[in-house]
Design a protein around this motif. Structure first.
Motif, mmCIF file in Angstrom:
data_model
loop_
_atom_site.group_PDB
_atom_site.id
_atom_site.type_symbol
_atom_site.label_atom_id
_atom_site.label_comp_id
_atom_site.label_asym_id
_atom_site.label_seq_id
_atom_site.Cartn_x
_atom_site.Cartn_y
_atom_site.Cartn_z
ATOM 1 N N TRP A 112 0.822 -1.220 0.000
ATOM 2 C CA TRP A 112 0.000 0.000 0.000
ATOM 3 C C TRP A 112 0.844 1.252 0.000
ATOM 4 N N THR A 113 1.969 1.235 0.696
ATOM 5 C CA THR A 113 2.905 2.375 0.651
ATOM 6 C C THR A 113 3.434 2.529 -0.768
ATOM 7 N N MET A 114 3.826 1.398 -1.363
ATOM 8 C CA MET A 114 4.378 1.433 -2.722
ATOM 9 C C MET A 114 3.307 1.866 -3.727
ATOM 10 N N ARG A 115 2.080 1.369 -3.544
ATOM 11 C CA ARG A 115 0.978 1.721 -4.444
ATOM 12 C C ARG A 115 0.700 3.231 -4.367
ATOM 13 N N ARG A 116 0.749 3.788 -3.160
ATOM 14 C CA ARG A 116 0.501 5.225 -2.991
ATOM 15 C C ARG A 116 1.619 6.036 -3.642
ATOM 16 N N ASN A 117 2.873 5.604 -3.462
ATOM 17 C CA ASN A 117 3.994 6.285 -4.130
ATOM 18 C C ASN A 117 3.815 6.230 -5.641
ATOM 19 N N LEU A 118 3.428 5.066 -6.125
ATOM 20 C CA LEU A 118 3.199 4.886 -7.561
ATOM 21 C C LEU A 118 2.100 5.840 -8.048
ATOM 22 N N ALA A 119 1.031 5.970 -7.281
ATOM 23 C CA ALA A 119 -0.060 6.883 -7.644
ATOM 24 C C ALA A 119 0.450 8.320 -7.747
ATOM 25 N N ASN A 120 1.246 8.723 -6.766
ATOM 26 C CA ASN A 120 1.797 10.089 -6.788
ATOM 27 C C ASN A 120 2.729 10.298 -7.982
ATOM 28 N N TRP A 121 3.573 9.308 -8.265
ATOM 29 C CA TRP A 121 4.486 9.418 -9.403
ATOM 30 C C TRP A 121 3.712 9.472 -10.714
ATOM 31 N N MET A 122 2.650 8.674 -10.817
ATOM 32 C CA MET A 122 1.848 8.706 -12.047
ATOM 33 C C MET A 122 1.161 10.055 -12.207
ATOM 34 N N GLN A 123 0.763 10.643 -11.093
ATOM 35 C CA GLN A 123 0.180 11.990 -11.126
ATOM 36 C C GLN A 123 1.221 12.963 -11.702
ATOM 37 N N THR A 124 2.456 12.882 -11.185
ATOM 38 C CA THR A 124 3.551 13.737 -11.663
ATOM 39 C C THR A 124 3.808 13.519 -13.156
ATOM 40 N N ALA A 125 3.696 12.259 -13.591
ATOM 41 C CA ALA A 125 3.936 11.914 -14.996
ATOM 42 C C ALA A 125 2.717 12.207 -15.884
ATOM 43 N N LYS A 126 1.693 12.826 -15.286
ATOM 44 C CA LYS A 126 0.454 13.183 -15.993
ATOM 45 C C LYS A 126 -0.288 11.942 -16.513
ATOM 46 N N ASP A 146 -4.425 6.388 -14.606
ATOM 47 C CA ASP A 146 -3.727 5.368 -13.805
ATOM 48 C C ASP A 146 -3.626 5.776 -12.342
ATOM 49 N N SER A 147 -3.270 7.039 -12.108
ATOM 50 C CA SER A 147 -3.120 7.489 -10.721
ATOM 51 C C SER A 147 -4.465 7.451 -10.003
ATOM 52 N N PHE A 193 -8.435 12.899 -1.903
ATOM 53 C CA PHE A 193 -7.952 14.162 -2.479
ATOM 54 C C PHE A 193 -7.081 13.894 -3.702
ATOM 55 N N GLY A 194 -6.211 12.888 -3.613
ATOM 56 C CA GLY A 194 -5.380 12.524 -4.769
ATOM 57 C C GLY A 194 -6.232 12.116 -5.958
ATOM 58 N N TYR A 195 -7.268 11.330 -5.672
ATOM 59 C CA TYR A 195 -8.193 10.894 -6.723
ATOM 60 C C TYR A 195 -8.912 12.108 -7.317
ATOM 61 N N ALA A 196 -9.334 13.017 -6.464
ATOM 62 C CA ALA A 196 -10.028 14.220 -6.922
ATOM 63 C C ALA A 196 -9.130 15.057 -7.832
#
Length: 185
Positions: free
Chosen positions: A111-125, A129-130, A155-158
């Motif tokens: 879950w920590t890794m999944r959350r980091n991945l979500a944030n990185w995908m957000q950064t990568a536009k 996926d995020s 909030f990340g999803y939003a």
């Protein structure tokens, strides 16, 4: 004094011991040693060296049976090093593999890794996926009773929904997150 590495930093005693023992180590112990050395290099900001050592750990764990935990952590280590070296697409690929491995063995680190991945995908536009990852994290946090973390995930999803011009859905997610925050003020 303490032994020094090639950057002139003093090595903590344990790190010097690991380097000394490395040639004699095999299997799990050798993979673990590379992993620890990678973490030490990373903590000093030596990301290129950290990457090389993490890749060595990952490659060793890939060759072994029943070493999923070491493999998952090694993929994550490679990913963090790549991210610090501004190689986000490669970091995302390696973190995705870490999540897959942790998910396959049911380790909470997933879950920590999944959350980091979500944030990185957000950064990568990569907002689709995020968003999928953030909502999955939020659902899991609610199941675990961690409403404040769930709120952050909503909030990340939003934010992902906003980027996808799905403003009404985004507002619902922001409100949902806000409700969980307000419960814990």
């Amino acid at each position: 004094g303490e032994p020094m590495d090639e950057t002139g930093h003093e090595c903590p005693y344990e790190e010097a011991d690991i380097w000394e023992a490395l040639p004699k180590l095999v299997g799990h112990e050798k993979g673990r040693a590379y992993f620890e050395l990678s973490n030490a290099a990373y903590s000093r900001g030596n990301f290129a060296r950290s990457l090389t050592l993490a890749e060595s750990a990952r490659d060793l764990f890939l060759e072994m049976e029943n070493e999923e935990e070491g493999l998952g952590h090694s993929y994550a280590s490679v990913a963090y090093s790549l991210n610090s070296l501004k190689k986000l697409p490669d970091a995302i690929e390696q973190m995705s593999k870490s999540v897959e491995v942790f998910e396959s063995i049911g380790l909470k680190d997933e879950w920590t890794m999944r959350r980091n991945l979500a944030n990185w995908m957000q950064t990568a536009k990569r907002f689709e996926d995020s968003g999928v990852l953030f909502i999955k994290c939020a659902e899991r946090e609610l199941f675990e009773g961690c409403e404040v973390q769930a709120a952050l995930d909503f909030f990340g999803y939003a934010q992902a929904l906003c980027e996808l011009d799905k403003d009404e859905d985004a507002i619902k997610q922001f409100r949902l997150g806000r409700e969980y925050f307000k419960k814990h003020r």
